[in-house]
Enzyme design. Structure first.
Site, PDB file in Angstrom:
ATOM      1  N   GLN A 156       0.916 -11.264  -2.921  1.00 27.68           N
ATOM      2  CA  GLN A 156      -0.507 -10.938  -2.834  1.00 27.68           C
ATOM      3  C   GLN A 156      -1.024 -10.528  -4.203  1.00 27.68           C
ATOM      4  O   GLN A 156      -0.306  -9.884  -4.959  1.00 27.68           O
ATOM      5  CB  GLN A 156      -0.704  -9.742  -1.897  1.00 27.68           C
ATOM      6  CG  GLN A 156      -0.305 -10.002  -0.467  1.00 27.68           C
ATOM      7  CD  GLN A 156      -0.420  -8.732   0.359  1.00 27.68           C
ATOM      8  OE1 GLN A 156       0.150  -7.703   0.008  1.00 27.68           O
ATOM      9  NE2 GLN A 156      -1.159  -8.801   1.445  1.00 27.68           N
ATOM     10  N   CYS A 208       0.803  -1.234   0.000  1.00 27.77           N
ATOM     11  CA  CYS A 208       0.000   0.000   0.000  1.00 27.77           C
ATOM     12  C   CYS A 208       0.833   1.280   0.000  1.00 27.77           C
ATOM     13  O   CYS A 208       0.518   2.201  -0.767  1.00 27.77           O
ATOM     14  CB  CYS A 208      -0.995   0.011   1.151  1.00 27.77           C
ATOM     15  SG  CYS A 208      -1.120  -1.491   2.085  1.00 27.77           S
ATOM     16  N   ARG A 256       7.179 -11.028   5.635  1.00 26.47           N
ATOM     17  CA  ARG A 256       6.781 -10.766   7.017  1.00 26.47           C
ATOM     18  C   ARG A 256       7.420 -11.796   7.916  1.00 26.47           C
ATOM     19  O   ARG A 256       7.521 -12.969   7.559  1.00 26.47           O
ATOM     20  CB  ARG A 256       5.251 -10.834   7.150  1.00 26.47           C
ATOM     21  CG  ARG A 256       4.589  -9.678   6.427  1.00 26.47           C
ATOM     22  CD  ARG A 256       3.097  -9.691   6.562  1.00 26.47           C
ATOM     23  NE  ARG A 256       2.514  -8.779   5.581  1.00 26.47           N
ATOM     24  CZ  ARG A 256       1.224  -8.696   5.314  1.00 26.47           C
ATOM     25  NH1 ARG A 256       0.374  -9.463   5.955  1.00 26.47           N
ATOM     26  NH2 ARG A 256       0.782  -7.847   4.404  1.00 26.47           N
ATOM     27  N   HIS A 259      -5.153  -1.474  -4.859  1.00 25.88           N
ATOM     28  CA  HIS A 259      -5.649  -0.375  -4.043  1.00 25.88           C
ATOM     29  C   HIS A 259      -6.501   0.534  -4.898  1.00 25.88           C
ATOM     30  O   HIS A 259      -6.087   0.927  -5.982  1.00 25.88           O
ATOM     31  CB  HIS A 259      -4.482   0.372  -3.395  1.00 25.88           C
ATOM     32  CG  HIS A 259      -3.745  -0.493  -2.441  1.00 25.88           C
ATOM     33  ND1 HIS A 259      -2.585  -1.143  -2.756  1.00 25.88           N
ATOM     34  CD2 HIS A 259      -4.071  -0.892  -1.187  1.00 25.88           C
ATOM     35  CE1 HIS A 259      -2.208  -1.877  -1.728  1.00 25.88           C
ATOM     36  NE2 HIS A 259      -3.100  -1.757  -0.769  1.00 25.88           N
ATOM     37  N   LYS A 305     -14.455  -3.548   7.126  1.00 30.67           N
ATOM     38  CA  LYS A 305     -14.038  -4.465   6.066  1.00 30.67           C
ATOM     39  C   LYS A 305     -15.005  -5.611   5.865  1.00 30.67           C
ATOM     40  O   LYS A 305     -15.895  -5.850   6.685  1.00 30.67           O
ATOM     41  CB  LYS A 305     -12.645  -5.015   6.352  1.00 30.67           C
ATOM     42  CG  LYS A 305     -12.545  -5.806   7.635  1.00 30.67           C
ATOM     43  CD  LYS A 305     -11.149  -6.377   7.814  1.00 30.67           C
ATOM     44  CE  LYS A 305     -11.040  -7.083   9.153  1.00 30.67           C
ATOM     45  NZ  LYS A 305      -9.854  -7.888   9.294  1.00 30.67           N
ATOM     46  N   ASP A 344      -2.664  -8.067  -4.975  1.00 35.51           N
ATOM     47  CA  ASP A 344      -3.047  -6.864  -4.253  1.00 35.51           C
ATOM     48  C   ASP A 344      -3.578  -5.802  -5.214  1.00 35.51           C
ATOM     49  O   ASP A 344      -3.183  -5.763  -6.370  1.00 35.51           O
ATOM     50  CB  ASP A 344      -1.794  -6.321  -3.545  1.00 35.51           C
ATOM     51  CG  ASP A 344      -2.133  -5.577  -2.274  1.00 35.51           C
ATOM     52  OD1 ASP A 344      -3.335  -5.446  -1.971  1.00 35.51           O
ATOM     53  OD2 ASP A 344      -1.200  -5.121  -1.594  1.00 35.51           O
ATOM     54  N   HIS A 396      -8.349  -1.409   0.154  1.00 31.58           N
ATOM     55  CA  HIS A 396      -7.397  -2.496  -0.097  1.00 31.58           C
ATOM     56  C   HIS A 396      -8.226  -3.723  -0.449  1.00 31.58           C
ATOM     57  O   HIS A 396      -9.220  -3.991   0.216  1.00 31.58           O
ATOM     58  CB  HIS A 396      -6.597  -2.875   1.144  1.00 31.58           C
ATOM     59  CG  HIS A 396      -5.988  -1.742   1.902  1.00 31.58           C
ATOM     60  ND1 HIS A 396      -4.637  -1.492   1.895  1.00 31.58           N
ATOM     61  CD2 HIS A 396      -6.531  -0.816   2.720  1.00 31.58           C
ATOM     62  CE1 HIS A 396      -4.386  -0.454   2.683  1.00 31.58           C
ATOM     63  NE2 HIS A 396      -5.519  -0.030   3.198  1.00 31.58           N
TER      64      HIS A 396
HETATM   65 ZN   LIG Z   1      -3.051  -2.533   1.105  1.00 33.62          ZN
END
Ligand SMILES: [Zn+2]
Ligand SMILES: [Zn+2]
Length: 646
Positions: free
Chosen positions: A386, A339, A368, A390, A474, A388, A520
């Protein structure tokens, strides 16, 4: 005697005499309920059915179908296990014995006594015998002094240590048959409903989880009210072992781990890479259709980036150590999320409300820190990718974007054979609004609109108050796999915080500067974890478009190898993936091996096929599909071979 008001789950209120017991309330509702009742929830606490209720209360009676019922059932089973163990091994010392998600365990100190499968069976038999005695679980209040006296005379140092930490006046014992335990409860009325019993395994566990303490034996077991339910559970357990993604990942040559590379860092083998790339292609195409723009960002970011985003403060010290440049002494971190990078892309030029929504998508690899003991196959790793994205939008666009992401997630689930899913809407704790960042009105609106978006798409949801992150509400998808296990896959999350921290702006229709809302979202979540769930869901039998090898060509003898090679080449030209098995093996063996590798199509060629210019088609798990020429084969299955389209 005075009376009290009891509120039932449907909201109706009944009056009873003070001191009424749960079992009596159940009887007043129906005989059937009383027969099946296992425990009762009284004002949010689970109680014994035999415990008197002395004040106005809201109640719910639990049976085997409720979590609270199973909890009491398995907790009582742990006591029954302890009674049986003590009967077989007098003098055994007990640690703790709680119910768990499936069954229970008990930590015990058996001294030097060896304890394996045979011993498990002997104790299991004793449990069956004791359960039939229909002994009641009897609760009693004891003083701290009495409790200490009891366990001193019994010689159980672990229970004594637990009593030390308890307050006088809060201590209760439970007794069934000849066994007494220090316990808060709750329990089912008697041992009789525990009809099907299985002790599953023995593991080691340090007393109180501290490696400085003695290692005890942790004995796991599970029980059911019916034998059939136990058998079904054991079948699923076996099936889960067969489908374990770590086992299939090895057998199907999809991924591997190397200690030299590092723990929790998966290596994707060629076949696994095809699988992964197909998933990426699938998602890329769907995302382009849905208006996303792909971006690429580096695997590291400066410390300042994560100070700005707040990740440094939150995860800094638990995360990996910084990477320093030798001369400039700059500090970088492995990227834990994408992000912040995407916020900086947003900032590369001024934005107007007309530009929004902006949707940046990246297969972003993040790192991580996970403790080595927590690592597990592909489901818990230290480096993962991910899917991912945004979305930067105005508050007016949040609902529309949620609907679109829900559609995308549905498309993913449908294409990969997940038919059973629900979602959780995570909301603020209304009593503790101060904990959350962002304007009240925005929160209320977003929470309402997430629910509306889900309802519009017919998505079954449960709303849970207090589960939202401090920066936004969320929606999390829960998927049931083929074995009925639940996985959290896919998440959509509103964020009011990062756009502020990064000072993101757009010029609104009012010509004023505003801060965009950020969403996200990751339908797969992590590719690694998703592949793990997918492998276990389909037992390695991937949909045809995803299978790393879609066909094998199996010549009956060496004479037909040239023709077989031509078949492979022709199909490859049509972008269909496969290989030639030209080993000097009998055809039966070749078919078996292709079946083991879960290759969807086996194309057998011999005398007849060569002379007719055809192949004999066998489908994995289905068998013979007849002979056809290659055009016919490709045409028949072309839809299944190609990426699904929405
Ligand atoms: Zn994010
Ligand atoms: Zn207990």
């Amino acid at each position: 005697m005075s009376s009290i008001k009891i509120t039932l789950p449907d909201g109706s209120v009944k009056e009873f005499l003070k001191g009424i017991k749960g079992i009596e309330i159940a009887q007043s509702i129906s005989e059937g309920l009383a027969r099946n009742a296992l425990s009762i929830e009284v004002n949010g606490e689970i109680w014994d059915l035999s415990r008197p209720i002395n004040q106005d209360s809201s109640i719910k009676i639990f049976t085997w179908n409720d979590k609270g019922g199973k909890y009491a059932f398995w907790h009582s089973s742990a006591h029954l296990f302890a009674e049986a163990l003590e009967a077989v091994y007098p003098g055994v010392k007990f640690g703790i014995g709680p119910p768990i998600e499936n069954g229970f365990y008990y930590d015990v100190d058996l001294g030097d006594i060896p304890f394996g499968d045979e011993e498990l069976l002997a104790v299991e038999k004793k449990m069956v015998e004791l359960a039939k005695q229909n002994n009641a679980f009897v609760r009693s209040d004891v003083s701290k002094k009495e409790a200490i006296e009891y366990f001193t005379s019994k010689g159980d140092p672990y229970k004594l240590e637990l009593i030390e930490g308890l307050q006088d006046g809060s201590i209760t014992f439970y007794k069934q048959g000849n066994f007494v335990d220090l316990c808060r409860g709750p329990h089912i009325p008697t041992t009789a409903p525990i009809k099907a019993i299985k002790l599953l395994s023995v593991a080691g566990a340090y007393w109180r989880g501290d490696e400085k303490n003695k290692m005890l034996k942790r004995i796991y077991g599970i029980t059911f009210p019916k034998q059939k339910e136990l058998e079904e559970y054991l079948f699923l357990l076996e099936e889960a072992k067969k489908r374990d993604h770590r086992k299939l990942g090895k057998e199907l040559e999809l991924f591997a781990f190397s200690e030299k590379v590092g723990m929790g860092l998966p290596l994707w083998l060629p076949k696994g890479t095809i699988l992964r790339e197909r998933l990426e292609q699938f998602m890329r195409r769907a995302q382009v259709k849905a208006g996303y723009e792909p971006v690429v960002t580096p695997h590291i970011g400066s410390k300042q980036l994560y100070v700005t985003s707040g990740h440094y403060e939150k995860y800094g010290k638990d995360s990996f150590q910084p990477i320093k440049t030798p001369d400039e002494n700059e500090e970088f971190f492995l990227k834990p999320m994408n992000c912040p990078h995407h916020c900086e892309i947003y900032k590369t030029k001024p934005r107007s409300y007309k530009d929004l929504p902006i949707r940046y998508a990246e297969f972003g690899t993040v790192y991580r820190y996970e403790q080595s003991g927590e690592l597990h196959g592909l489901t818990r790793v230290r480096g993962f990718t991910q899917d991912d994205a945004h979305i930067f939008c105005t508050p007016d666009q949040v609902k529309g974007e949620f609907v679109k992401v829900i559609d995308l997630v549905f498309f993913v689930f449908k294409s990969l054979g997940f038919e059973n899913y629900t979602a959780q809407v995570s909301l603020r704790d209304p009593a503790n609004k101060i904990k959350y960042i962002g304007e009240d009105a925005l929160w209320e609106r977003a929470e309402r609109e997430i629910q509306e978006a889900a309802d519009e798409r017919g998505l079954k949801t449960v709303a849970v108050k207090g589960e939202a992150a401090f920066y936004g509400p969320k929606l999390d998808f829960m998927v049931k796999d083929a074995l009925g296990r639940s996985w959290q896959l896919g998440t959509i999350q509103v964020d009011y915080q990062l756009p502020q921290r990064f000072e993101l702006e757009y010029v609104g229709a009012d010509n004023q500067k505003h801060c965009p809302v950020m969403i996200h979202r990751a339908p797969f979540g992590s590719l690694e974890r998703f592949v793990a769930v997918l492998i276990e869901h389909c037992a390695g039998n991937f949909p045809l478009w995803l299978a790393p090898e879609q066909f094998s060509v199996l010549p009956i003898s060496e004479k037909f190898n040239d023709y077989a090679q031509k078949v492979v080449d022709t199909l490859k030209e049509s972008d269909i993936r496969g290989f030639l098995d030209d080993r000097d093996e009998k055809i039966g063996r070749k078919i078996r091996d292709s079946e083991m590798k879960k290759v969807p199509f086996m194309l057998v060629v011999g005398e007849k096929e060569v002379s007719e210019g055809k192949v004999s088609v066998r489908k994995h798990g289905e068998g013979d599909k007849g002979t056809m020429d290659l055009n016919e084969f490709v045409a028949t299955f072309s839809k299944e071979f190609s990426l699904p389209s929405s």
